[in-house]
Write a protein that holds these residues in place. Structure first.
Motif, PDB file in Angstrom:
ATOM      1  N   ARG A  56       0.850  -1.202   0.000  1.00 48.13           N
ATOM      2  CA  ARG A  56       0.000   0.000   0.000  1.00 48.13           C
ATOM      3  C   ARG A  56       0.879   1.242   0.000  1.00 48.13           C
ATOM      4  NH1 ARG A  56      -5.376  -0.386   3.127  1.00 48.13           N
ATOM      5  NH2 ARG A  56      -5.752  -1.431   1.119  1.00 48.13           N
ATOM      6  N   LEU A  57       0.839   1.969  -1.106  1.00 48.71           N
ATOM      7  CA  LEU A  57       1.635   3.191  -1.226  1.00 48.71           C
ATOM      8  C   LEU A  57       1.053   4.312  -0.374  1.00 48.71           C
ATOM      9  CD1 LEU A  57       2.243   3.083  -5.085  1.00 48.71           C
ATOM     10  CD2 LEU A  57       3.717   2.189  -3.276  1.00 48.71           C
ATOM     11  N   THR A  58      -0.256   4.481  -0.437  1.00 47.17           N
ATOM     12  CA  THR A  58      -0.953   5.430   0.444  1.00 47.17           C
ATOM     13  C   THR A  58      -2.236   4.787   0.928  1.00 47.17           C
ATOM     14  OG1 THR A  58      -2.352   6.506  -1.229  1.00 47.17           O
ATOM     15  CG2 THR A  58      -0.119   7.368  -0.954  1.00 47.17           C
ATOM     16  N   SER A  59      -2.629   5.125   2.133  1.00 47.22           N
ATOM     17  CA  SER A  59      -3.932   4.714   2.639  1.00 47.22           C
ATOM     18  C   SER A  59      -4.958   5.795   2.298  1.00 47.22           C
ATOM     19  CB  SER A  59      -3.863   4.496   4.149  1.00 47.22           C
ATOM     20  OG  SER A  59      -3.449   5.692   4.804  1.00 47.22           O
ATOM     21  N   ASP A  60      -6.201   5.517   2.604  1.00 46.27           N
ATOM     22  CA  ASP A  60      -7.299   6.438   2.291  1.00 46.27           C
ATOM     23  C   ASP A  60      -7.334   7.573   3.314  1.00 46.27           C
ATOM     24  OD1 ASP A  60      -9.521   7.647   1.301  1.00 46.27           O
ATOM     25  OD2 ASP A  60     -10.901   5.985   1.632  1.00 46.27           O
ATOM     26  N   SER A  75      -3.108  13.857   2.477  1.00 46.72           N
ATOM     27  CA  SER A  75      -1.702  14.309   2.526  1.00 46.72           C
ATOM     28  C   SER A  75      -0.727  13.172   2.789  1.00 46.72           C
ATOM     29  CB  SER A  75      -1.544  15.407   3.584  1.00 46.72           C
ATOM     30  OG  SER A  75      -2.411  16.495   3.316  1.00 46.72           O
ATOM     31  N   ARG A  76      -0.782  12.143   1.957  1.00 50.24           N
ATOM     32  CA  ARG A  76       0.136  11.008   2.076  1.00 50.24           C
ATOM     33  C   ARG A  76       0.952  10.878   0.786  1.00 50.24           C
ATOM     34  NH1 ARG A  76      -1.541   7.736   6.474  1.00 50.24           N
ATOM     35  NH2 ARG A  76      -2.575   9.189   7.893  1.00 50.24           N
ATOM     36  N   GLN A  77       2.197  10.407   0.916  1.00 53.06           N
ATOM     37  CA  GLN A  77       3.068  10.106  -0.225  1.00 53.06           C
ATOM     38  C   GLN A  77       3.842   8.835   0.080  1.00 53.06           C
ATOM     39  OE1 GLN A  77       5.689  13.387  -1.038  1.00 53.06           O
ATOM     40  NE2 GLN A  77       4.099  14.665  -1.958  1.00 53.06           N
ATOM     41  N   GLY A  78       3.846   7.922  -0.867  1.00 54.69           N
ATOM     42  CA  GLY A  78       4.590   6.691  -0.673  1.00 54.69           C
ATOM     43  C   GLY A  78       5.106   6.162  -1.993  1.00 54.69           C
ATOM     44  N   ALA A  79       6.176   5.360  -1.945  1.00 54.97           N
ATOM     45  CA  ALA A  79       6.773   4.841  -3.176  1.00 54.97           C
ATOM     46  C   ALA A  79       7.553   3.565  -2.893  1.00 54.97           C
ATOM     47  CB  ALA A  79       7.683   5.885  -3.818  1.00 54.97           C
ATOM     48  N   ILE A  80       7.739   2.766  -3.931  1.00 54.91           N
ATOM     49  CA  ILE A  80       8.639   1.616  -3.916  1.00 54.91           C
ATOM     50  C   ILE A  80       9.568   1.754  -5.112  1.00 54.91           C
ATOM     51  CG2 ILE A  80       7.043   0.056  -2.747  1.00 54.91           C
ATOM     52  CD1 ILE A  80       6.325  -1.127  -5.443  1.00 54.91           C
ATOM     53  N   TRP A  81      10.823   1.377  -4.915  1.00 51.20           N
ATOM     54  CA  TRP A  81      11.819   1.518  -5.976  1.00 51.20           C
ATOM     55  C   TRP A  81      12.707   0.282  -6.038  1.00 51.20           C
ATOM     56  CZ3 TRP A  81      11.928   5.129  -9.685  1.00 51.20           C
ATOM     57  CH2 TRP A  81      11.177   6.286  -9.489  1.00 51.20           C
ATOM     58  N   ASN A  82      12.919  -0.175  -7.264  1.00 51.74           N
ATOM     59  CA  ASN A  82      13.848  -1.271  -7.502  1.00 51.74           C
ATOM     60  C   ASN A  82      15.277  -0.784  -7.277  1.00 51.74           C
ATOM     61  OD1 ASN A  82      14.655  -3.408 -10.333  1.00 51.74           O
ATOM     62  ND2 ASN A  82      14.533  -3.921  -8.197  1.00 51.74           N
ATOM     63  N   THR A  83      16.083  -1.580  -6.614  1.00 51.59           N
ATOM     64  CA  THR A  83      17.458  -1.182  -6.333  1.00 51.59           C
ATOM     65  C   THR A  83      18.409  -1.511  -7.473  1.00 51.59           C
ATOM     66  OG1 THR A  83      17.943  -3.303  -5.254  1.00 51.59           O
ATOM     67  CG2 THR A  83      17.103  -1.520  -3.853  1.00 51.59           C
ATOM     68  N   GLN A  84      17.950  -2.296  -8.464  1.00 52.27           N
ATOM     69  CA  GLN A  84      18.808  -2.726  -9.559  1.00 52.27           C
ATOM     70  C   GLN A  84      18.515  -1.915 -10.821  1.00 52.27           C
ATOM     71  OE1 GLN A  84      21.192  -5.046  -8.928  1.00 52.27           O
ATOM     72  NE2 GLN A  84      20.391  -4.948  -6.831  1.00 52.27           N
ATOM     73  N   PRO A  85      19.506  -1.276 -11.432  1.00 48.10           N
ATOM     74  CA  PRO A  85      19.265  -0.566 -12.694  1.00 48.10           C
ATOM     75  C   PRO A  85      18.935  -1.559 -13.803  1.00 48.10           C
ATOM     76  CG  PRO A  85      21.611  -0.670 -12.227  1.00 48.10           C
ATOM     77  CD  PRO A  85      20.930  -1.210 -11.016  1.00 48.10           C
ATOM     78  N   ILE A  87       3.756   4.865 -12.436  1.00 47.75           N
ATOM     79  CA  ILE A  87       4.767   3.837 -12.656  1.00 47.75           C
ATOM     80  C   ILE A  87       5.929   4.520 -13.359  1.00 47.75           C
ATOM     81  CG2 ILE A  87       5.305   1.624 -13.729  1.00 47.75           C
ATOM     82  CD1 ILE A  87       3.271   1.440 -11.468  1.00 47.75           C
ATOM     83  N   TRP A  88       7.137   4.322 -12.835  1.00 56.20           N
ATOM     84  CA  TRP A  88       8.276   5.123 -13.258  1.00 56.20           C
ATOM     85  C   TRP A  88       9.407   4.263 -13.817  1.00 56.20           C
ATOM     86  CZ3 TRP A  88       7.411  10.310 -12.692  1.00 56.20           C
ATOM     87  CH2 TRP A  88       6.382  10.675 -11.818  1.00 56.20           C
ATOM     88  N   GLY A 109      10.014   2.004 -10.630  1.00 56.37           N
ATOM     89  CA  GLY A 109       9.405   2.319  -9.338  1.00 56.37           C
ATOM     90  C   GLY A 109       7.923   2.588  -9.481  1.00 56.37           C
ATOM     91  N   ALA A 110       7.261   2.725  -8.351  1.00 55.07           N
ATOM     92  CA  ALA A 110       5.842   3.086  -8.315  1.00 55.07           C
ATOM     93  C   ALA A 110       5.632   4.012  -7.135  1.00 55.07           C
ATOM     94  CB  ALA A 110       4.967   1.843  -8.192  1.00 55.07           C
TER      95      ALA A 110
END
Length: 332
Positions: free
Chosen positions: A65-69, A72-82, A110-111, A230-231
């Motif tokens: 869950r990147l943000t809950s309901d 003013s929330r911000q969240g992300a997941i990022w892959n560590t491998q290029p 999605i990034w 990332g997302a």
């Protein structure tokens, strides 16, 4: 003849079984596990191998869950491998849901970018990024026939100099896009982002039909290798749950006859962008500048109308009584 027929059938069955096993092996062989996020997420302790979590991101057994309901929330997941793959396809299983019926937001992205782990105003990621963004915008805050419906999926290619304008839904920097009703679904929703031979294609499965539906295709897109997947998601005054269930990256072969042996390492670019749509400015400070005829605005208008009628009635009653008193005094 009967013996020959039986032998032939058995050989055919063995051949078909071999083909099925080979096809499954090839599919799994192209899945790049170093860029893939699937259940179960947790590794040792609270860490998830090859993925970083920032902001309000919360990892559960069934989703990230990147943000809950909440506001003013911000969240992300990022892959560590290029990513060092030239041609790839990313499958995203996601869920966007919340308690809001008419008002909700803001959305997620999605990034594939040069920098990672940097929270910011563009759906939870930094502005003036370098790379590619596929944006899932759920926040409809404008009036006028020039605007598309929401939710809306769009692509943006940035070389680090472009600003994403939320007030205009990124209209002037949009590569391409489509409308997609993916919010508050009872079934799984998916997106497929394919980058192959400088062609970017986004397909969606948001109707519960277990099949891809093309959102858009953009030619002449150049993305360098060595960037990160990332997302991210964000909420503002309005909110939603933004859940990532899985990210699966597949390596693709080139479909062109002429193989390009060089790995592109320049800045991201695109040959064509969507034509900018005119934006009708809302009056600054006007009551309706915040959005359409939502339920709470209609309620406030009704209450103000009732109060206005009541005030007019009281004023009229007072004036009527004064006129009556004045008329009676003239006869004495």
């Amino acid at each position: 003849m009967e013996v020959v027929r039986r032998v032939t059938c058995r050989l055919l069955a063995v051949f078909l079984l071999f083909c099925c096993v080979l096809a499954e092996w090839n599919t799994q062989d192209y899945l790049k596990r170093e860029h893939t996020l699937v259940k179960p997420y947790s590794g040792s302790g609270l860490a998830v191998p090859q993925w970083d979590f920032v902001g309000t991101t919360m990892v559960t057994n069934n989703f990230v869950r990147l943000t809950s309901d909440h506001q003013s929330r911000q969240g992300a997941i990022w892959n560590t491998q290029p990513c060092m793959i030239k041609n790839w396809e990313l499958h995203v299983q996601f869920k966007v849901h919340g308690s809001g019926k008419n008002l909700f937001g803001d959305g997620f992205g999605i990034w594939y970018t040069k920098d990672r782990n940097q929270l910011g105003p563009v759906f939870g990621n930094k502005d003036f990024f370098t790379g590619m963004a596929i944006l899932f915008d759920t926040y409809s805050n404008h009036n006028g026939p020039h605007n598309h419906e929401h939710p809306y999926v769009s692509a943006m290619i940035n070389n680090g100099t472009l600003h994403y304008d939320h007030d205009r839904d990124g209209t002037h920097t949009e590569l391409a896009g489509c409308e997609a009703k993916f919010r508050n679904k009872d079934y799984d929703t998916y997106a497929a982002i394919r980058y192959q031979d400088n062609i970017l294609k986004v397909s969606l499965d948001t109707d519960g039909k277990n099949g891809w539906k093309e959102c858009f295709v953009a030619h002449g897109v150049k993305l360098p290798i060595g960037y990160f997947f990332g997302a991210s998601a964000a909420t503002g005054d309005l909110a939603d749950n933004h859940d990532i269930i899985s990210l699966k990256l597949y390596e693709l072969d080139s479909i062109t006859k002429k193989e390009d042996s060089s790995d592109y390492r320049g800045l991201p670019s695109a040959d064509f962008f969507a034509a900018p749509r005119d934006h009708i400015e809302d009056p600054k400070g006007a009551f309706m500048s915040g959005g359409g005829w939502s339920g709470w605005k209609i309620f406030i208008i009704i209450v103000l109308s009732i109060l206005g009628l009541a005030v007019c009635g009281v004023v009229g009653y007072v004036i009527f009584n004064k006129n009556s008193d004045y008329s009676r005094k003239r006869f004495y």
